[in-house]
Design an enzyme around this catalytic site. Structure first.
Site, PDB file in Angstrom:
ATOM      1  CE  LYS A  75      -2.082  -1.488   3.780  1.00 31.12           C
ATOM      2  NZ  LYS A  75      -1.180  -2.692   3.922  1.00 31.12           N
ATOM      3  CB  THR A  76       3.780   2.665   1.969  1.00 37.21           C
ATOM      4  OG1 THR A  76       2.889   2.389   3.481  1.00 37.21           O
ATOM      5  CG2 THR A  76       4.374   3.891   2.138  1.00 37.21           C
ATOM      6  CG  ASP A 120       0.231   3.551   6.454  1.00 32.06           C
ATOM      7  OD1 ASP A 120      -0.701   2.934   6.189  1.00 32.06           O
ATOM      8  OD2 ASP A 120       1.765   3.482   6.593  1.00 32.06           O
ATOM      9  CB  THR A 169      -4.663  -3.465   8.253  1.00 32.26           C
ATOM     10  OG1 THR A 169      -4.620  -3.006   8.835  1.00 32.26           O
ATOM     11  CG2 THR A 169      -3.197  -3.127   7.348  1.00 32.26           C
ATOM     12  NE  ARG A 228       6.005  -4.663   5.871  1.00 27.57           N
ATOM     13  CZ  ARG A 228       5.537  -3.752   5.904  1.00 27.57           C
ATOM     14  NH1 ARG A 228       4.349  -4.340   6.545  1.00 27.57           N
ATOM     15  NH2 ARG A 228       5.110  -2.640   5.767  1.00 27.57           N
TER      16      ARG A 228
HETATM   17  N1  LIG Z   1       3.818  -5.428  -5.737  1.00 25.31           N
HETATM   18  C1  LIG Z   1       5.538  -5.542  -5.420  1.00 25.31           C
HETATM   19  N2  LIG Z   1       6.116  -5.882  -6.191  1.00 25.31           N
HETATM   20  C2  LIG Z   1       7.815  -6.087  -5.045  1.00 25.31           C
HETATM   21  N3  LIG Z   1       7.936  -5.496  -3.859  1.00 25.31           N
HETATM   22  C3  LIG Z   1       6.861  -5.191  -3.381  1.00 25.31           C
HETATM   23  C4  LIG Z   1       5.546  -5.137  -3.579  1.00 25.31           C
HETATM   24  N4  LIG Z   1       4.457  -4.689  -3.196  1.00 25.31           N
HETATM   25  C5  LIG Z   1       5.435  -4.862  -1.905  1.00 25.31           C
HETATM   26  N5  LIG Z   1       6.418  -4.630  -1.808  1.00 25.31           N
HETATM   27  C6  LIG Z   1       7.765  -4.961  -1.063  1.00 25.31           C
HETATM   28  O1  LIG Z   1       7.274  -4.929   0.191  1.00 25.31           O
HETATM   29  C7  LIG Z   1       7.770  -3.729   1.240  1.00 25.31           C
HETATM   30  C8  LIG Z   1       6.292  -3.293   2.081  1.00 25.31           C
HETATM   31  O2  LIG Z   1       5.880  -3.082   1.544  1.00 25.31           O
HETATM   32  P1  LIG Z   1       4.601  -1.799   1.879  1.00 25.31           P
HETATM   33  O3  LIG Z   1       4.953  -1.364   2.787  1.00 25.31           O
HETATM   34  O4  LIG Z   1       3.928  -0.851   0.263  1.00 25.31           O
HETATM   35  O5  LIG Z   1       3.455  -2.915   2.243  1.00 25.31           O
HETATM   36  P2  LIG Z   1       1.924  -1.700   3.203  1.00 25.31           P
HETATM   37  O6  LIG Z   1       0.829  -2.346   2.717  1.00 25.31           O
HETATM   38  O7  LIG Z   1       2.182  -0.671   2.883  1.00 25.31           O
HETATM   39  O8  LIG Z   1       1.922  -2.566   4.404  1.00 25.31           O
HETATM   40  P3  LIG Z   1       1.799  -1.798   5.692  1.00 25.31           P
HETATM   41  O9  LIG Z   1      -0.002  -2.102   6.117  1.00 25.31           O
HETATM   42  O10 LIG Z   1       2.440  -2.919   7.165  1.00 25.31           O
HETATM   43  O11 LIG Z   1       1.899  -0.942   6.030  1.00 25.31           O
HETATM   44  C9  LIG Z   1       8.064  -2.784   0.545  1.00 25.31           C
HETATM   45  O12 LIG Z   1       9.500  -2.331   1.161  1.00 25.31           O
HETATM   46  C10 LIG Z   1       8.703  -3.428  -0.815  1.00 25.31           C
HETATM   47  O13 LIG Z   1      10.194  -4.052  -0.831  1.00 25.31           O
HETATM   48 MG   LIG Z   2       2.737   0.454   4.823  1.00 23.72          MG
END
Ligand SMILES: Nc1ncnc2c1ncn2[C@@H]1O[C@H](COP(=O)(O)OP(=O)(O)OP(=O)(O)O)[C@@H](O)[C@H]1O
Ligand SMILES: [Mg+2]
Length: 339
Positions: A75-76, A120, A169, A228
């Site tokens: 998401k981030t 977030d 989430t 992640r």
């Molecule tokens: N589609 C993707 N392709 C490649 N790498 C990804 C992808 N999605 C996530 N990642 C990797 O996973 C890590 C976590 O992703 P991210 O921080 O965007 O998740 P999030 O959904 O924001 O999690 P949270 O809910 O904990 O904040 C990123 O640093 C990245 O390296």
């Molecule tokens: Mg995030």
């Protein structure tokens, strides 16, 4: 950072918050820098690209976006890619950090035209702030209350048009009026082992190691469908490869690394197994969320957001109105631990 600039030393390296910071900065290093590097979630990415292109053509801010999905699905990352493609500024904050309306006002008034504001954990926003956001999202204004008592009046301030990208989430915890103010609602789904294998292959290259295709697939299959987690496992296995003097990660090394991390062949970690064992010990009586949280020493929110979705997705856990119960499949899995 400027080349040659020293990283400020902040006390001893064993402080846990420093270790956490280190994990985070390592994670940032692996974050996709463009949509091309972003694996999977094809329809979400295609939609976002379309809306970005259309907004850019009109010279307008893109409509507000709500991204939902389990932790670590991207998401981030997507929020930052939206800002990048929009060639716009990117401001980041989170629901629990914004305590009062002035906190939000400070951020909103600093935005430039068409910027992306990322909030977030938007489901944890204080309801008072949520109301301020409504006017900001709809009309790009904020109503500021000046003075108190009989001379109180409200002052309307215009803010630049912007795109709010919210991440959650727990989409179900958002109020209907709030959710309806987002023009784009996208849900991220867990990744397939093959997709995670491609993600770790790319990450391995960035980390300067090689991973055999079948090793990547094995790792991908035990990472809870979550990039992640896959990347975190990869970093630990890379450490192991390094200490063994190996430059290539093969299946045997993945198995050794995951065993050290306590991850079994179902991708379950020690906490998952404790949850399943706890419920199994009740011999069919449903177990409440509170009990589970206390037993494993985690917050209820963490149990619900992090552990349960995966167990439910695997078909091991069921949520019933009276509490959590195991599926017959889970009972079989738990049985194997005793043998
Ligand atoms: N589609 C993707 N392709 C490649 N790498 C990804 C992808 N999605 C996530 N990642 C990797 O996973 C890590 C976590 O992703 P991210 O921080 O965007 O998740 P999030 O959904 O924001 O999690 P949270 O809910 O904990 O904040 C990123 O640093 C990245 O390296
Ligand atoms: Mg995030």
């Amino acid at each position: 950072m400027i080349a040659g600039q020293e990283v400020p030393r902040r006390g001893s390296a064993v402080r846990p918050e420093l270790l956490e910071e280190r994990e985070e900065s390592q994670e940032r290093a692996l974050r996709p820098a463009s949509f091309d590097e972003f694996e999977g979630q094809e329809s979400v990415v295609a939609n976002l690209k379309l809306y970005i292109a259309a907004a850019k053509e009109r010279g307008e801010a893109m409509d507000h976006v709500l991204l939902s999905g389990m932790p670590g699905l991207g998401k981030t990352t997507l929020a930052s890619l939206i800002a990048k493609d929009m060639e716009a500024g990117f401001s980041v904050t989170s629901g629990p950090v914004l305590e009062s309306p002035p906190d939000l006002l400070g951020i909103l008034t600093k935005l430039a035209r068409n910027d992306v504001l990322f909030i977030d954990e938007i489901h944890r926003l204080n309801p008072k702030i949520e109301e301020y956001l409504y006017a900001a999202m709809e009309d790009f204004v904020v109503d500021l209350l000046v003075d108190k008592g009989p001379s109180a009046r409200s002052l309307r301030i215009a803010i630049p048009p912007f795109t709010l990208v919210g991440a959650t989430t727990r989409e179900g915890l958002l109020s209907d009026p709030f959710r309806s103010r987002f023009g784009v609602l996208e849900k991220l789904m867990p990744y397939e082992p093959e997709q995670l294998a491609r993600i770790v292959a790319r990450s391995a290259r960035k980390l300067g190691v090689e991973i055999a295709p079948e090793a990547g697939l094995l790792l991908g299959g035990r990472s809870r469908g979550t990039p992640r987690i896959a990347n975190r496992f990869l970093r630990r296995i890379r450490d192991l490869a390094q200490m063994n003097g190996e430059h290539r990660i093969d299946q045997a090394l993945v198995v050794e690394g995951l065993t050290r991390l306590g991850v079994d062949r179902n991708g379950l970690d020690p906490t998952d197994r404790r949850i399943l064992a706890l419920i199994a010990a009740q011999e069919g009586r449903p177990v409440g969320l509170k009990t589970i949280a206390v037993a494993i020493g985690e917050e209820e929110r963490t149990v619900e957001d992090v552990y349960e979705p995966y167990l439910i997705q695997c078909g091991l856990l069921l949520k019933t109105p009276r509490g959590r119960v195991l599926t017959p499949e889970a009972a079989k899995v738990v049985e194997t631990w005793h043998n």
